[in-house]
Design an enzyme around this catalytic site. Sequence first.
Site, mmCIF file in Angstrom:
data_model
loop_
_atom_site.group_PDB
_atom_site.id
_atom_site.type_symbol
_atom_site.label_atom_id
_atom_site.label_comp_id
_atom_site.label_asym_id
_atom_site.label_seq_id
_atom_site.Cartn_x
_atom_site.Cartn_y
_atom_site.Cartn_z
ATOM 1 C CG ASP A 7 -1.673 1.209 1.461
ATOM 2 O OD1 ASP A 7 -2.289 1.679 0.490
ATOM 3 O OD2 ASP A 7 -1.681 1.744 2.596
ATOM 4 C CG LEU A 8 1.668 5.710 -1.839
ATOM 5 C CD1 LEU A 8 3.145 5.516 -2.161
ATOM 6 C CD2 LEU A 8 1.011 6.543 -2.931
ATOM 7 C CG ASP A 9 -1.756 7.541 0.425
ATOM 8 O OD1 ASP A 9 -0.832 8.336 0.234
ATOM 9 O OD2 ASP A 9 -2.695 7.390 -0.375
ATOM 10 C CB THR A 15 -0.010 11.025 1.710
ATOM 11 O OG1 THR A 15 -0.371 9.660 1.706
ATOM 12 C CG2 THR A 15 1.198 11.258 0.847
ATOM 13 C CE LYS A 43 -5.134 7.367 8.679
ATOM 14 N NZ LYS A 43 -4.409 7.072 9.906
ATOM 15 N N GLY A 44 -7.534 4.356 2.922
ATOM 16 C CA GLY A 44 -7.606 3.169 2.070
ATOM 17 C C GLY A 44 -8.720 3.194 1.046
ATOM 18 C CB ILE A 45 -12.194 4.223 0.963
ATOM 19 C CG1 ILE A 45 -12.353 5.573 1.657
ATOM 20 C CG2 ILE A 45 -12.407 3.071 1.951
ATOM 21 C CD1 ILE A 45 -13.765 5.875 2.087
ATOM 22 N NE ARG A 47 -8.723 11.939 -6.117
ATOM 23 C CZ ARG A 47 -8.124 12.056 -7.304
ATOM 24 N NH1 ARG A 47 -8.701 12.735 -8.276
ATOM 25 N NH2 ARG A 47 -6.941 11.509 -7.510
ATOM 26 C CB SER A 114 -1.696 2.843 -3.673
ATOM 27 O OG SER A 114 -2.290 4.061 -3.286
ATOM 28 C CB ALA A 115 -7.224 3.390 -2.975
ATOM 29 C CB SER A 116 -3.301 7.139 -4.047
ATOM 30 O OG SER A 116 -2.942 8.404 -4.574
ATOM 31 C CG ASN A 118 -2.571 12.106 -6.614
ATOM 32 O OD1 ASN A 118 -2.439 12.788 -7.638
ATOM 33 N ND2 ASN A 118 -3.622 12.232 -5.809
ATOM 34 C CD GLU A 169 -3.709 -1.624 2.729
ATOM 35 O OE1 GLU A 169 -3.792 -0.707 3.584
ATOM 36 O OE2 GLU A 169 -3.980 -1.433 1.538
ATOM 37 C CG ASP A 170 -1.992 2.608 6.456
ATOM 38 O OD1 ASP A 170 -2.330 2.238 5.312
ATOM 39 O OD2 ASP A 170 -2.234 3.743 6.895
HETATM 40 C C1 BG6 Z 1 -5.537 5.922 -0.383
HETATM 41 C C2 BG6 Z 1 -5.686 6.790 0.844
HETATM 42 O O1 BG6 Z 1 -4.251 5.412 -0.445
HETATM 43 O O2 BG6 Z 1 -5.803 6.663 -1.561
HETATM 44 C C3 BG6 Z 1 -7.073 7.411 0.863
HETATM 45 O O3 BG6 Z 1 -5.499 6.005 2.009
HETATM 46 C C4 BG6 Z 1 -7.290 8.183 -0.434
HETATM 47 O O4 BG6 Z 1 -7.192 8.269 1.974
HETATM 48 C C5 BG6 Z 1 -7.102 7.247 -1.615
HETATM 49 O O5 BG6 Z 1 -8.606 8.708 -0.472
HETATM 50 C C6 BG6 Z 1 -7.282 7.931 -2.969
HETATM 51 O O6 BG6 Z 1 -6.238 8.821 -3.175
HETATM 52 P P1 BG6 Z 1 -6.147 9.875 -4.364
HETATM 53 O O7 BG6 Z 1 -4.727 10.334 -4.278
HETATM 54 O O8 BG6 Z 1 -6.447 9.136 -5.644
HETATM 55 O O9 BG6 Z 1 -7.144 10.932 -4.091
HETATM 56 MG MG MG Z 2 -2.808 3.172 3.521
#
Ligand code: BG6
Ligand code: MG
Length: 223
Positions: A7-9, A15, A43-45, A47, A114-116, A118, A169-170
């Site tokens: 996982d990233l964040d 972040t 966290k983890g879900i 945007r 990662s769900a991000s 970014n 994961e966190d």
């Molecule tokens: C997850 C974070 O890694 O990414 C969440 O834990 C965040 O808090 C999700 O909402 C989505 O991230 P992003 O960067 O695509 O908005």
């Molecule tokens: Mg995380």
Amino acid sequence: MKAVLFDLDGIITDTAGYHFLAWKAMAKKLGIEINNEFNEQLKGISRIESLELILKKGELENKFSMAEKEELATNKNEEYKKMIEQMSSVDILPGIELVLNELKSKNILLGLASASQNGPFILKKLGLIDLFDTIVNPAELSAGKPAPEIFQKAAEQLDLPVKECVGIEDAAAGVESINNASMVSIAVGDRAVLSAADKVVASTNQLTADLIKKVWIDCSETN
Ligand code: BG6
Ligand code: MG
């Protein structure tokens, strides 16, 4: 064990504070107050799911069209991106660079789950992107964490069976996702929140290649 999926964040870098500040500012404009405790659920879900939870908290869940919600989420992301622009290798969590290199030197593949959206941007800022063999694009998933898809997809992209992978994961939703994918799970953080994981450690510092491998062996023997 042939791969470790990160996982990233909250695992590679912290972040969560930036996500929280950006959501808090957006929520405030809508007259919604969110605190640290509420932030745990985000966290983890994804945007858009985070936005839905915030709107629900303010009882505004039916007030916006999908296009308006997309715009709110995009605005939050613009603010968030300004905050993460300055990130560099100093923002890598303790022990992470070491364990990534250690795993790499043992020919264990590395994946980002990662769900991000970014994720690649942040890995570049941290100077870690070249260490990763695969990155799942969360925009292509039909279901986010706690669904197993993101971890299954990472294994698939590496051409490996899930049994050869360990997920790290966190977040509770993330641990559930790993477990739902029938992978070995290691969590970093509060044991009370993350007890579903096969192993919980308090800090990223404790994530060594030996520990990860040992957890995988112990779990593989019992299954
Ligand atoms: C997850 C974070 O890694 O990414 C969440 O834990 C965040 O808090 C999700 O909402 C989505 O991230 P992003 O960067 O695509 O908005
Ligand atoms: Mg995380």
